[in-house]
Design a protein around this motif. Structure first.
Motif, PDB file in Angstrom:
ATOM      1  N   ARG A 369      53.753  -2.038  31.795  1.00  0.00           N
ATOM      2  CA  ARG A 369      54.086  -2.096  33.238  1.00  0.00           C
ATOM      3  C   ARG A 369      53.227  -3.155  33.928  1.00  0.00           C
ATOM      4  NH1 ARG A 369      57.338   1.320  31.903  1.00  0.00           N
ATOM      5  NH2 ARG A 369      58.344  -0.656  31.452  1.00  0.00           N
ATOM      6  N   ILE A 370      51.938  -3.184  33.578  1.00  0.00           N
ATOM      7  CA  ILE A 370      51.019  -4.140  34.221  1.00  0.00           C
ATOM      8  C   ILE A 370      51.482  -5.565  33.902  1.00  0.00           C
ATOM      9  CG2 ILE A 370      48.620  -4.976  34.302  1.00  0.00           C
ATOM     10  CD1 ILE A 370      47.822  -1.979  33.553  1.00  0.00           C
ATOM     11  N   ALA A 371      51.872  -5.798  32.642  1.00  0.00           N
ATOM     12  CA  ALA A 371      52.331  -7.135  32.245  1.00  0.00           C
ATOM     13  C   ALA A 371      53.569  -7.528  33.053  1.00  0.00           C
ATOM     14  CB  ALA A 371      52.642  -7.159  30.749  1.00  0.00           C
ATOM     15  N   GLU A 372      54.431  -6.566  33.318  1.00  0.00           N
ATOM     16  CA  GLU A 372      55.633  -6.879  34.107  1.00  0.00           C
ATOM     17  C   GLU A 372      55.260  -7.318  35.526  1.00  0.00           C
ATOM     18  OE1 GLU A 372      59.115  -4.389  31.875  1.00  0.00           O
ATOM     19  OE2 GLU A 372      58.182  -3.427  33.606  1.00  0.00           O
ATOM     20  N   HIS A 373      54.210  -6.697  36.068  1.00  0.00           N
ATOM     21  CA  HIS A 373      53.752  -7.114  37.405  1.00  0.00           C
ATOM     22  C   HIS A 373      53.125  -8.507  37.340  1.00  0.00           C
ATOM     23  CE1 HIS A 373      54.583  -3.611  39.851  1.00  0.00           C
ATOM     24  NE2 HIS A 373      54.274  -2.873  38.804  1.00  0.00           N
ATOM     25  N   ILE A 374      52.373  -8.748  36.274  1.00  0.00           N
ATOM     26  CA  ILE A 374      51.713 -10.059  36.143  1.00  0.00           C
ATOM     27  C   ILE A 374      52.768 -11.172  36.106  1.00  0.00           C
ATOM     28  CG2 ILE A 374      50.349 -11.536  34.583  1.00  0.00           C
ATOM     29  CD1 ILE A 374      48.937  -8.916  33.635  1.00  0.00           C
ATOM     30  N   PHE A 375      53.801 -10.980  35.289  1.00  0.00           N
ATOM     31  CA  PHE A 375      54.793 -12.047  35.093  1.00  0.00           C
ATOM     32  C   PHE A 375      56.009 -11.920  36.012  1.00  0.00           C
ATOM     33  CE2 PHE A 375      52.440 -11.901  31.051  1.00  0.00           C
ATOM     34  CZ  PHE A 375      51.950 -13.209  31.062  1.00  0.00           C
ATOM     35  N   GLU A 376      55.979 -10.886  36.847  1.00  0.00           N
ATOM     36  CA  GLU A 376      57.054 -10.666  37.821  1.00  0.00           C
ATOM     37  C   GLU A 376      58.433 -10.663  37.163  1.00  0.00           C
ATOM     38  OE1 GLU A 376      56.415 -13.576  40.863  1.00  0.00           O
ATOM     39  OE2 GLU A 376      54.648 -12.540  41.612  1.00  0.00           O
ATOM     40  N   ARG A 377      58.517 -10.053  36.006  1.00  0.00           N
ATOM     41  CA  ARG A 377      59.816  -9.878  35.351  1.00  0.00           C
ATOM     42  C   ARG A 377      59.736  -8.683  34.411  1.00  0.00           C
ATOM     43  NH1 ARG A 377      60.292 -14.044  30.286  1.00  0.00           N
ATOM     44  NH2 ARG A 377      61.572 -12.305  29.594  1.00  0.00           N
TER      45      ARG A 377
END
Ligand code: FAD
Length: 384
Positions: A369-377
């Protein structure tokens, strides 16, 4: 920016500290190893206003903030780690989802008893084939053609449900239709659930598989209908904050026990705290606890009276889960055989912290989930 608590938060924490010292300190060790739910503690907490801290006063709660509830869980755990579960059940778990989205009638039927410490509500999400991939759940809600044709028939099974042995009502995630959009939830009473073989987690907590055999569920018991999944997960982020708070608090409990031990225990004619190899362990532990606390307070304080942000919650939970476990583990090491023995609660804290790395969204899933926020996808975890 001010990293200090407000005077009223300090006062609240002090009142919880006095309550815990008076009612929970004696018996803390026995409670950690006892089976069943500590109903006596739940009822004392209800009288003290420690259940429903974040629930609106009109619904029978205290109208406080999520940070107040975090302070309560931390303060109680510092005296009696097991009693922190009662703060969790009465504030952070499915009770909060019920208070947030339930109808007036649902709240009338269930909330009063839960807030009085006379009942407990469990959440049934996980299924044998739907763990991290919770949206793969199969438990179905189909139209009940009998009667007025407005109710539902629920069939399926849930595993790992905390409090399954003694909950009197279950918030069950069900599938009304296909896909994520087809997921919602219903309230099912204990009398309608068949419990499987009793089992235990490594922590000692009991659970039993829930079987829902064509259970009749009236329309009035639908909490969130089709399309309710996003709201449910938004509410579930509160549960994650409570999970993170207990990881941090039990890690800190173990750390305080180890600190006291290092100030007393002598080997080679010196106190343990005088060995640099152990001093560095303590410095590492202190840094982890402080960092975890700041992340947790950020997520809770930013939620104010509402629901916490998914990103801040994921960061706080993943970090607190790891920090709590690492600190409990190092504390155990510092205490040697005494830490590994049931003479202290350090081994209990370690076992509990281990479970929270899996429960409520594992550390790996939160990092996704955190990675999705980082890369905005979003990154699909499924095969093409
Ligand atoms: C103490 C405890 C209490 C619980 N209480 C409840 C409860 O009250 N109600 C309820 O419904 N459930 C509850 N659970 C169940 C919990 O939510 C699940 O165990 C959790 O979601 C993981 O599912 P799983 O055990 O099936 O593991 P799996 O989903 O099979 O995962 C196995 C491992 O693979 C990793 N993994 C899976 N997918 C990915 C991915 N895409 N990327 C990286 N890693 C991945 C996981 O992180 C894990 O390490 C509880 C569990 C525990 C341990």
């Amino acid at each position: 920016m001010d990293f200090r608590l407000k005077p009223e938060e300090e006062q609240f924490r002090e009142s919880v500290r006095r309550f815990a010292g008076k009612h929970l300190a004696a018996g803390a060790h026995e409670r950690a190893h006892a089976s069943g739910y500590p109903w006596d503690v739940a009822q004392l907490m209800a009288k003290q206003g420690l259940l429903g801290i974040t629930i609106a006063e009109k619904d029978g709660g205290q109208g406080g903030t999520l940070l107040d509830a975090v302070l309560a869980i931390e303060t109680v755990a510092s005296v009696c780690p097991r009693s922190a579960d009662v703060v969790q059940a009465g504030n952070f778990g499915p009770i909060r989802v019920l208070a947030e989205y339930g109808s007036a009638a649902q709240k009338q039927t269930h909330l009063r008893r839960l807030l009085a410490g006379e009942g407990v509500i469990s959440v049934g999400m996980t299924e044998p084939d739907a763990g991290s991939a919770v949206t793969d759940l199969k438990t179905s809600a189909t139209r009940d053609k009998s009667g007025d044709g407005k109710g539902w028939r629920v069939s399926g099974s849930k595993i790992f449900t905390t409090h399954s042995a003694y909950a009197d009502v279950f918030l069950v995630y069900v599938r009304f239709g296909p896909g994520v959009g087809g997921i919602g939830s219903v309230l099912i009473e204990k009398k309608d659930v068949r419990l499987g073989k009793a089992s235990k987690f490594m922590s000692g907590e009991e659970w039993a598989q829930l079987y829902l055999d064509d259970v009749k569920v009236p329309e009035a018991n639908v909490l969130l209908g089709e399309g309710g999944f996003k709201k449910q997960i938004a509410g579930f982020n509160v549960e994650r904050i409570g999970n993170a708070a207990r990881s941090l608090a039990l890690g800190r409990y173990a750390y305080e026990a180890a600190r006291a031990w290092a100030l007393e225990r002598k080997q080679f004619g010196r106190l343990l705290c005088e060995f640099q190899g152990l001093q560095w362990k303590f410095a590492d532990m202190k840094m982890k606890l402080d960092a975890a606390q700041l992340l947790l307070y950020r997520a809770a304080a930013n939620a104010d009276h509402g629901l916490p942000s998914p990103e801040e919650t994921a960061i706080a939970k993943a970090y607190c889960n790891q920090a709590g476990f690492d600190v409990a583990n190092e504390s155990l090491q510092v205490m040697g055989g005494m830490g590994y023995s049931q003479e202290s609660l350090v081994e209990y804290c370690l076992r509990r912290c281990r479970g929270w790395m899996i429960a409520g969204g594992s550390i790996e899933i939160l990092k996704n989930r955190i990675a999705e926020h980082i890369f905005e996808r979003s990154f699909s975890q499924r095969p093409d």
